[in-house]
Design a protein around this motif. Structure first.
Motif, mmCIF file in Angstrom:
data_model
loop_
_atom_site.group_PDB
_atom_site.id
_atom_site.type_symbol
_atom_site.label_atom_id
_atom_site.label_comp_id
_atom_site.label_asym_id
_atom_site.label_seq_id
_atom_site.Cartn_x
_atom_site.Cartn_y
_atom_site.Cartn_z
ATOM 1 N N LEU A 1 0.956 -1.296 0.306
ATOM 2 C CA LEU A 1 0.000 0.196 -0.186
ATOM 3 C C LEU A 1 0.922 1.205 -0.050
ATOM 4 O O LEU A 1 0.365 2.119 -0.594
ATOM 5 C CB LEU A 1 -0.930 0.054 1.197
ATOM 6 C CG LEU A 1 -2.008 1.245 1.435
ATOM 7 C CD1 LEU A 1 -2.606 1.449 0.065
ATOM 8 C CD2 LEU A 1 -2.931 1.131 2.663
ATOM 9 N N VAL A 2 1.941 1.269 0.646
ATOM 10 C CA VAL A 2 2.895 2.379 0.835
ATOM 11 C C VAL A 2 3.346 2.755 -0.575
ATOM 12 O O VAL A 2 3.715 3.899 -1.000
ATOM 13 C CB VAL A 2 4.117 2.055 1.825
ATOM 14 C CG1 VAL A 2 5.114 3.189 1.842
ATOM 15 C CG2 VAL A 2 3.488 2.179 3.387
ATOM 16 N N THR A 3 3.969 1.726 -1.306
ATOM 17 C CA THR A 3 4.453 1.689 -2.532
ATOM 18 C C THR A 3 3.363 2.312 -3.588
ATOM 19 O O THR A 3 3.793 3.376 -4.372
ATOM 20 C CB THR A 3 5.036 0.194 -3.067
ATOM 21 O OG1 THR A 3 5.853 -0.363 -2.430
ATOM 22 C CG2 THR A 3 5.355 0.410 -4.314
ATOM 23 N N ILE A 4 2.166 1.774 -3.377
ATOM 24 C CA ILE A 4 1.136 2.607 -4.464
ATOM 25 C C ILE A 4 0.978 4.002 -4.040
ATOM 26 O O ILE A 4 1.090 4.921 -5.211
ATOM 27 C CB ILE A 4 -0.247 1.836 -4.130
ATOM 28 C CG1 ILE A 4 -0.015 0.297 -4.666
ATOM 29 C CG2 ILE A 4 -1.173 2.554 -5.190
ATOM 30 C CD1 ILE A 4 -1.225 -0.538 -4.444
ATOM 31 N N ILE A 5 0.871 4.329 -2.707
ATOM 32 C CA ILE A 5 0.769 5.887 -2.674
ATOM 33 C C ILE A 5 2.172 6.854 -2.956
ATOM 34 O O ILE A 5 1.923 7.694 -3.632
ATOM 35 C CB ILE A 5 0.627 5.893 -1.091
ATOM 36 C CG1 ILE A 5 -0.802 5.437 -0.946
ATOM 37 C CG2 ILE A 5 0.738 7.359 -0.648
ATOM 38 C CD1 ILE A 5 -1.236 4.996 0.833
ATOM 39 N N ASP A 6 3.306 5.977 -2.795
ATOM 40 C CA ASP A 6 4.326 6.560 -3.005
ATOM 41 C C ASP A 6 4.565 6.817 -4.580
ATOM 42 O O ASP A 6 4.970 7.952 -5.040
ATOM 43 C CB ASP A 6 5.648 5.759 -2.596
ATOM 44 C CG ASP A 6 6.909 6.523 -2.608
ATOM 45 O OD1 ASP A 6 6.936 7.629 -2.557
ATOM 46 O OD2 ASP A 6 7.829 6.059 -3.109
ATOM 47 N N GLU A 7 4.136 5.867 -5.372
ATOM 48 C CA GLU A 7 4.421 5.902 -7.035
ATOM 49 C C GLU A 7 3.110 6.743 -7.446
ATOM 50 O O GLU A 7 3.471 7.564 -8.404
ATOM 51 C CB GLU A 7 4.076 4.590 -7.540
ATOM 52 C CG GLU A 7 5.460 3.656 -7.323
ATOM 53 C CD GLU A 7 5.618 2.260 -7.708
ATOM 54 O OE1 GLU A 7 6.498 1.535 -7.607
ATOM 55 O OE2 GLU A 7 4.360 1.795 -8.205
ATOM 56 N N VAL A 8 1.975 6.539 -7.181
ATOM 57 C CA VAL A 8 0.686 7.053 -7.666
ATOM 58 C C VAL A 8 0.756 8.853 -7.489
ATOM 59 O O VAL A 8 0.604 9.741 -8.295
ATOM 60 C CB VAL A 8 -0.509 6.425 -7.225
ATOM 61 C CG1 VAL A 8 -1.611 7.475 -7.735
ATOM 62 C CG2 VAL A 8 -0.612 5.253 -7.870
ATOM 63 N N PHE A 9 1.179 9.160 -6.135
ATOM 64 C CA PHE A 9 1.218 10.479 -5.667
ATOM 65 C C PHE A 9 2.353 11.367 -5.808
ATOM 66 O O PHE A 9 2.505 12.434 -5.081
ATOM 67 C CB PHE A 9 0.402 10.708 -4.497
ATOM 68 C CG PHE A 9 -0.952 10.162 -4.492
ATOM 69 C CD1 PHE A 9 -2.034 10.776 -5.315
ATOM 70 C CD2 PHE A 9 -1.474 9.097 -3.910
ATOM 71 C CE1 PHE A 9 -3.248 10.206 -5.345
ATOM 72 C CE2 PHE A 9 -2.789 8.459 -3.697
ATOM 73 C CZ PHE A 9 -3.670 9.207 -4.514
ATOM 74 N N ALA A 10 3.532 10.565 -6.396
ATOM 75 C CA ALA A 10 4.876 11.269 -6.325
ATOM 76 C C ALA A 10 4.672 12.870 -6.945
ATOM 77 O O ALA A 10 4.226 12.964 -7.831
ATOM 78 C CB ALA A 10 5.592 10.592 -7.082
#
Length: 131
Positions: free
Chosen positions: A92-101
């Motif tokens: 989940l952290v990875t998704i947030i980091d990638e999508v909202f960079a």
């Protein structure tokens, strides 16, 4: 067992960049991509809302009183909340980091409290009655 997480979106109080009308399409596309990736990668969004600016809040301090607007000077405000059920916090952290960079916001992920099948409103009312 899955855990439900509140993903709190801390956005700049002045509305930049998250609330700029010229970025509305890009921001909406990011949130649509987040929703798509969450589902595709085995998580589940169980709820969520976008919030009005902190200045529209009413704060209640029991025994003290009620005030309008934020109670401190804020550089950031909670702009929205996702509730996500997941077995994979790092994913989940990875998704947030990638999508909202690069969007200028901060994302806080916090587990919700499981009251063993009792809805939160009932549990809170019961806790107050016991106090």
């Amino acid at each position: 067992m899955s855990t439900e997480y509140a993903v709190l979106i801390h956005a700049p109080e002045d509305g930049t960049p998250a609330m700029r009308p010229d970025l509305a399409e890009e921001i909406m596309a990011q949130h649509e991509e987040f929703s798509r990736r969450v589902e595709a990668e085995g998580h589940r969004i169980s709820g969520g809302v976008e919030l009005e600016a902190a200045g529209t809040a009413t704060l209640v301090r029991p025994g003290v009183g009620t005030t309008e607007g934020p109670f401190t000077e804020l550089a950031e405000q909670i702009g929205g909340i996702y509730l996500v059920v997941s077995d994979d916090l790092p994913g989940l952290v990875t998704i947030i980091d990638e999508v909202f960079a690069g969007d200028g916001c901060t994302y806080e992920i916090r587990p919700t409290v499981d009251h063993g099948g009792v809805d939160d409103a009932a549990a809170t009312a019961g806790a107050r009655a016991e106090a």
